[in-house]
Write an enzyme that holds these catalytic residues in place. Structure first.
Site, PDB file in Angstrom:
ATOM      1  N   SER A 109       0.810  -1.210   0.000  1.00  0.00           N
ATOM      2  CA  SER A 109       0.000   0.000   0.000  1.00  0.00           C
ATOM      3  C   SER A 109       0.846   1.263   0.000  1.00  0.00           C
ATOM      4  CB  SER A 109      -0.911   0.001   1.232  1.00  0.00           C
ATOM      5  OG  SER A 109      -1.542   1.256   1.403  1.00  0.00           O
ATOM      6  N   TYR A 125      -2.123   5.847  -5.041  1.00  0.00           N
ATOM      7  CA  TYR A 125      -3.193   6.789  -5.339  1.00  0.00           C
ATOM      8  C   TYR A 125      -2.567   7.940  -6.109  1.00  0.00           C
ATOM      9  CZ  TYR A 125      -5.609   4.319  -1.574  1.00  0.00           C
ATOM     10  OH  TYR A 125      -6.178   3.356  -0.790  1.00  0.00           O
ATOM     11  N   THR A 181      -5.032   2.736  -7.881  1.00  0.00           N
ATOM     12  CA  THR A 181      -6.422   2.635  -7.439  1.00  0.00           C
ATOM     13  C   THR A 181      -7.201   3.787  -8.063  1.00  0.00           C
ATOM     14  OG1 THR A 181      -5.833   1.572  -5.357  1.00  0.00           O
ATOM     15  CG2 THR A 181      -7.960   2.662  -5.452  1.00  0.00           C
ATOM     16  N   LYS A 196      -6.785  -0.636 -10.552  1.00  0.00           N
ATOM     17  CA  LYS A 196      -7.593  -1.322  -9.529  1.00  0.00           C
ATOM     18  C   LYS A 196      -8.870  -0.530  -9.302  1.00  0.00           C
ATOM     19  CE  LYS A 196      -7.389  -2.845  -4.687  1.00  0.00           C
ATOM     20  NZ  LYS A 196      -8.472  -2.009  -4.132  1.00  0.00           N
ATOM     21  N   HIS A 245     -14.268  -1.962  -3.576  1.00  0.00           N
ATOM     22  CA  HIS A 245     -14.179  -1.420  -2.235  1.00  0.00           C
ATOM     23  C   HIS A 245     -13.027  -0.452  -2.065  1.00  0.00           C
ATOM     24  CE1 HIS A 245     -11.817  -5.116  -2.367  1.00  0.00           C
ATOM     25  NE2 HIS A 245     -11.058  -4.622  -1.424  1.00  0.00           N
TER      26      HIS A 245
END
Length: 815
Positions: free
Chosen positions: A116, A139, A165, A232, A256
Site C-alpha cells: 500500500s 493513489y 487505485t 484497480k 471497495h
C-alpha cells in the site's frame, strides 16, 4: 504447531473465519472496525461474501486426477498459486512487525504482495525481506510529484509493477469510523510519504487525493515509470475495454476502493463482464470477498487470472505475526488444491465457466442484475457480446459511410478507393474469358473448367501460380506458389496472419502510429494487444522499434510481430527509405521479430519504386500481405498473403506457415470465390504478370491528382496565411493520402460541421492512432476524385478551415 493450536492447546480444523474471530478478540474495537469497514459502504463486504455463496462448483468423479499444479504466471512471473496479498494500509497497527512479517510470509509461500501507499514500513526494508514479487499500489495525489516520488522509490527498491487505485478519489462515508471518531493510534504513520497529518485517513484522502482523474493519468504513469501498470477498481466492460485500449498491463476488479452506489454489485458479479471485455489482452485479478479456496476457483472459472486476499491476511497478522499470515495463506492454497481435485481441474489454467452449476443458490442479498422486459423478445445486451464490438475503431468506416451517404452533394476526401473512370463493365467478361482460355491451354477440359469455376475449390486458392509469377516480375519477390494463400481481400489476410501468429495473452502486436484501422480492428476482434510506435516524418524508426520490443519484454510480454506499410502508407502517406528497410530487417533478425508487410499502393504510384521488405528478406522474417483492390479492382475482393516461413511441430515434421493459414481460412471463409479469382487472373494474364505496366495510366492519374491537391492547398493557404493559421501538410511521393494539421480539434463534430455547412468531407486522423493522438489532423484521400473535384473540394475545405480557425462565418460551399 499452528497459531490457533498454540492458543488453544488442541489441533484445529482451521478456516479463515477462525482467524477473523481471534483477531477480533485481540484488536481494539475501533481498530477492528477500521480494518473491517472497507473504504465504501459497510454493505460492500457482505455483498462480496454473498456473491461467492450464490455460486456452486460442480464436483466431478472418476477423473483419474491425483495431484494438481496450482501455479500461474502473471506478467511474466511465476506465482505458486493464483493468490496475491491485496494492498492494505498500516499493517503496523495490528502487529509491530507490520508489512515486513506479511512480505516474509508471502515470500515463503511464493506469493506476491501489493504494498500500500500507506505502508508503515519503508519500501527498501520490505524489498530486502521479500522472497516473491512486490507491486506498489498508488493513489494519484493532487500533487503529482508525491505520486511520482513514491513510484521512483519503489522502482529503485526493486518493485515489479504499479497498481493505481482508480475508484478512491470519491471516498465513501466510513460509518464505523465516523461513529468511533476514529484516529490512527499514536506512532502509526505511512513510512514512504512526506510528513503530514495522517491521523484521519478519510479526511486526509479527501484533501490530498486528486478527485478529478481522467484517462490521461495512464499516459502520465507511462511517462514516469517503465514498470507495468495495472488499474484497480474496474467494474464495467466499458472501463475495462478503454483501459486495455489505453495500454494498461492488467486490471483489478474491485468495488471497495471508493464509494459504491446504493445497490451496487459485488466484485464477483461483474468479473465475467470485465474479463470478457479484456479479451485475454491483459491479466485480470479479483479483489473482494475471497475467504475460501473454493472462492479462488470460482473467480478463476469466471475469468480471473488470480485473486488478491485482503482482510484475512491482517487477521492472521494480528493473531500471530508472520506465522499467522503463513497459516492463512497455507489454508487458502490447501483449500484451493482440494477444490481443484474435487472438480477434476488439473491447474488454474484449466478452470472455466463449466465448473459452475447452471443455477445460482437462492440467498438473501442483492438481486441479480435487472433485465429489460424487451430481453424476452430477443433484445441482447451489448455488454454480453464480445468486447470488441464496443471498440471505437470498429465504428470508423460505418461513421464515414454514414456521413458520405447523408451528404451526397459534398466533395468527399474520405474514401481510399480507386478512380472509377478506369473501370469498364465489359472488361469483366474479357478477363473471365481470358482465364478460361488459359485453363484450356493448361489442358483442362470443359468438365474440369466447370468444376473450378462453380465449386468451392482449394482453400489456399486457384491462382497462386499466377500471383507468384507476377510478384517475381513486378516486385522481385521469388517464392513458391505453395507459400501463397489467396484471401477474400487483404483484410482476411490480416486476420488469418494475426490468428496464426498470436498464440497467448502475452503476445503483442507492434504497429506504427498512425496506423491503418484494418489491422487494429482485426487485432481488437482477436483480443490481441497493440503497442503503438510513433511514426517519424520518413517512416518508422528502428531505434523506436527496438525500444518498444525491449520495453514489452521487460513487462513480461512477447512482441510477436511488427505491422508496417513501407510505401505511401495509409493514413499518413509516408514512405520508408531503403536504408531504413535494410536496418529494420537486420533488427528483426537480431530481436527474433516477424514483420507483417502491407503494401497496396506501390503499383499505382509514379516514380522510383524501392524494393519491398519481402524482396530484401533473406531470413524469412517478412509475412507479405497483398491486395488487388487498388491495382486491379476492389469489387473482386482478392488479396493474398505470402507466408513462406517454416513451421516445425513437436515430432519434427515441417511445413509452411501458409499451410497453417489455410487451415484457419477453411473455418472462416472456406475458400476465396473462384469467379473473383478468375477475373483477377484474367488481368494478370493480360499484363503477362506485369501489373506495374498495366497500371501506368492510373498511376499517372493519381500522381496528377496528388499534385493538384498540393497546388490547391498552396493556392488557398500561401505560406504567410498558413503560418498565421497554424496550418501545415505533408508531401507524399505517391499513394492515395496526405495529412493536414489544423489549429482546431478535427473530430467527428467538426467533420459533421464541415459536411453540413461547407459541403466537404475528410477523415479525422485520430481514428488511426491506436493509443491516442492525431486530434488536430485530418486525412485527405484524393484517389477517387477528378482534378475538378479537387479544385472545388479544396476551396470548400479552405472556407471550413478558416471558419473553424478564426470563428468567423464565411461564404458557403456554393453548391
Amino acid at each position: 504447531m499452528t497459531a490457533v493450536e498454540a492458543r488453544t492447546g488442541t489441533p484445529q480444523a482451521l478456516t479463515l473465519d477462525d482467524y477473523a474471530a481471534l483477531a477480533r478478540e485481540r484488536l481494539d474495537p475501533p481498530v477492528w472496525d477500521f480494518i473491517q469497514g472497507g473504504a465504501g459502504e459497510e454493505r460492500t463486504l457482505s455483498e462480496n461474501l454473498l456473491a461467492f455463496d450464490r455460486q456452486l462448483l460442480r464436483t466431478r468423479v472418476l477423473t483419474g486426477l491425483s495431484q494438481v499444479d496450482t501455479s500461474v504466471t502473471v506478467l511474466g512471473r511465476r506465482w505458486s498459486a493464483p493468490v496475491g496479498v491485496a494492498p492494505m494500509a498500516y499493517h503496523t497497527m495490528v502487529h509491530p512487525e507490520g508489512e515486513v512479517a506479511t512480505v516474509q510470509a508471502a515470500g515463503m509461500a511464493g506469493l506476491p504482495v501489493v504494498v500500500s501507499t500507506f505502508a508503515g514500513q519503508p519500501f527498501e526494508k520490505l524489498a530486502a525481506a521479500a522472497g516473491a514479487p512486490l507491486w506498489l499500489q498508488v493513489y494519484c495525489f493532487r500533487d503529482r510529484s508525491t505520486t511520482r516520488r513514491l513510484i521512483e522509490r519503489a522502482e529503485q527498491a526493486g518493485f515489479e509493477a504499479i497498481v493505481l487505485t482508480v475508484d478512491a478519489p470519491r471516498l465513501g462515508r466510513r460509518l464505523r469510523d465516523l461513529r468511533n471518531d476514529f484516529r490512527l493510534p499514536e506512532g502509526i504513520a505511512p513510512a514512504n510519504l512526506p510528513p503530514a497529518d495522517y491521523s484521519s485517513p478519510s479526511g486526509h484522502g479527501r484533501t490530498e487525493l486528486d478527485p478529478a482523474l481522467d484517462w490521461s493519468v495512464v499516459s502520465w504513469l507511462r511517462s514516469v515509470t517503465a514498470l507495468p501498470v495495472l488499474l484497480k477498481g474496474i467494474t464495467t466492460a466499458e472501463d475495462a475495454a478503454r483501459a486495455v485500449d489505453a495500454g494498461v498491463d492488467g486490471l483489478v476488479v474491485s468495488n471497495h476502493g471508493g464509494r459504491q452506489l446504493d445497490g451496487g454489485y459485488a466484485s464477483l458479479e461483474v468479473l465475467a463482464e470485465v474479463s470478457g471485455a479484456a479479451g485475454g489482452r491483459c491479466p485480470v485479478l479479483l479483489d473482494g470477498g475471497v475467504r475460501r479456496g473454493t472462492d479462488v476457483l470460482t473467480a478463476l472459472a469466471l475469468g480471473a487470472d488470480a485473486v488478491l486476499l485482503g482482510r484475512p491476511v491482517l487477521h492472521g497478522l494480528a493473531v500471530a505475526g508472520q506465522s499467522g499470515v503463513s497459516d492463512v495463506l497455507d489454508i487458502l492454497v490447501g483449500e484451493l488444491e482440494d477444490a481443484l481435485l474435487l472438480t477434476g481441474t488439473p491447474s488454474p489454467a484449466d478452470a472455466g465457466p463449466a465448473l459452475l452449476a447452471p443455477s445460482p443458490r437462492l440467498a438473501v442479498g442483492p438481486l441479480p442484475r435487472p433485465v429489460a422486459p424487451a430481453a424476452a423478445a430477443g433484445v441482447l445486451r451489448k455488454e454480453e457480446l464480445h468486447a470488441s464490438v464496443s471498440d471505437p475503431v470498429l465504428d470508423t468506416m460505418n461513421f464515414l459511410n454514414e456521413v458520405t451517404i447523408r451528404y451526397p452533394e459534398a466533395v468527399s476526401f474520405a474514401p481510399g478507393r480507386p478512380y472509377e473512370g478506369f473501370f469498364d463493365t465489359e472488361q469483366l467478361f474479357a478477363h473471365l474469358r481470358r482465364y478460361l482460355d488459359h485453363l484450356a491451354e493448361q489442358g483442362d477440359g470443359p468438365d474440369a473448367v466447370r468444376t473450378k469455376l462453380f465449386q468451392y475449390g482449394p482453400t489456399a486458392g486457384l491462382i497462386n501460380g499466377l500471383i507468384a509469377d507476377s510478384l517475381r516480375k513486378d516486385e522481385g519477390i521469388d517464392v513458391d506458389p505453395a507459400s501463397i494463400v489467396v484471401t477474400v481481400g487483404c483484410q482476411e489476410a490480416m486476420f488469418l496472419t494475426l490468428r496464426a501468429l498470436f498464440a497467448g495473452p502475452g503476445d503483442v502486436l507492434l504497429a506504427t502510429s498512425p496506423c491503418y484501422v484494418g489491422i487494429t480492428g482485426a487485432a481488437a476482434l482477436l483480443g490481441i494487444p497493440v503497442t503503438a510506435i510513433e511514426e517519424e516524418p520518413d517512416g518508422l524508426s528502428c531505434a523506436a522499434v527496438e525500444a518498444a520490443v525491449r520495453a514489452e519484454r521487460a513487462r513480461g510480454r512477447r512482441p510477436r510481430a511488427l505491422y508496417v506499410v513501407p510505401d505511401h502508407s495509409n493514413p499518413s502517406g509516408t514512405t520508408m527509405p531503403r536504408r531504413a528497410r535494410e536496418e529494420l530487417l537486420a533488427l528483426a533478425e537480431r530481436l527474433d521479430l516477424l514483420v507483417i508487410e502491407d503494401n497496396p499502393y506501390r503499383l499505382v504510384s509514379t516514380g522510383e519504386r524501392l524494393p519491398t521488405l519481402k524482396a530484401l528478406d533473406t531470413g524469412r522474417r517478412v509475412v507479405h500481405l497483398g491486395s488487388y483492390s487498388k491495382s486491379v479492382f476492389p469489387g473482386a475482393r482478392i488479396g493474398f498473403v505470402v507466408a513462406d516461413q517454416t513451421v516445425r511441430d513437436g515430432a519434427g515434421t515441417t511445413g509452411l506457415l501458409a499451410d497453417e493459414l489455410a487451415k484457419i481460412k477453411s473455418m472462416v471463409t472456406v475458400n476465396t470465390p473462384p469467379i473473383a479469382q478468375a477475373a483477377v487472373a484474367g488481368m494478370l494474364l493480360a499484363a503477362d504478370g506485369r501489373l506495374s505496366e498495366l497500371n501506368a495510366g492510373p498511376a499517372k492519374h493519381y500522381g496528377e491528382v496528388l499534385a493538384t491537391v498540393l497546388e490547391q492547398l498552396e493556392k488557398h493557404f500561401p505560406q504567410e496565411r498558413r503560418r498565421a493559421l497554424g496550418l501545415s501538410w505533408n508531401v507524399p511521393s505517391g499513394g492515395f493520402f496526405l495529412t493536414v494539421k489544423v489549429p482546431f480539434a478535427a473530430d467527428n463534430a467538426a467533420l459533421l460541421r464541415s459536411a453540413e455547412e461547407h459541403g466537404v468531407i475528410w477523415t479525422p486522423m485520430s481514428y488511426f492512432y491506436p493509443q491516442g493522438g492525431g486530434e488536430h489532423t485530418m486525412r485527405l484521400s484524393f484517389s477517387y476524385l477528378t482534378r475538378a473535384d479537387v479544385e472545388d473540394g479544396i476551396a470548400r475545405l479552405a472556407r471550413f478551415v478558416a471558419a473553424e480557425a478564426t470563428g468567423t462565418a464565411v461564404d458557403g460551399p456554393g453548391r
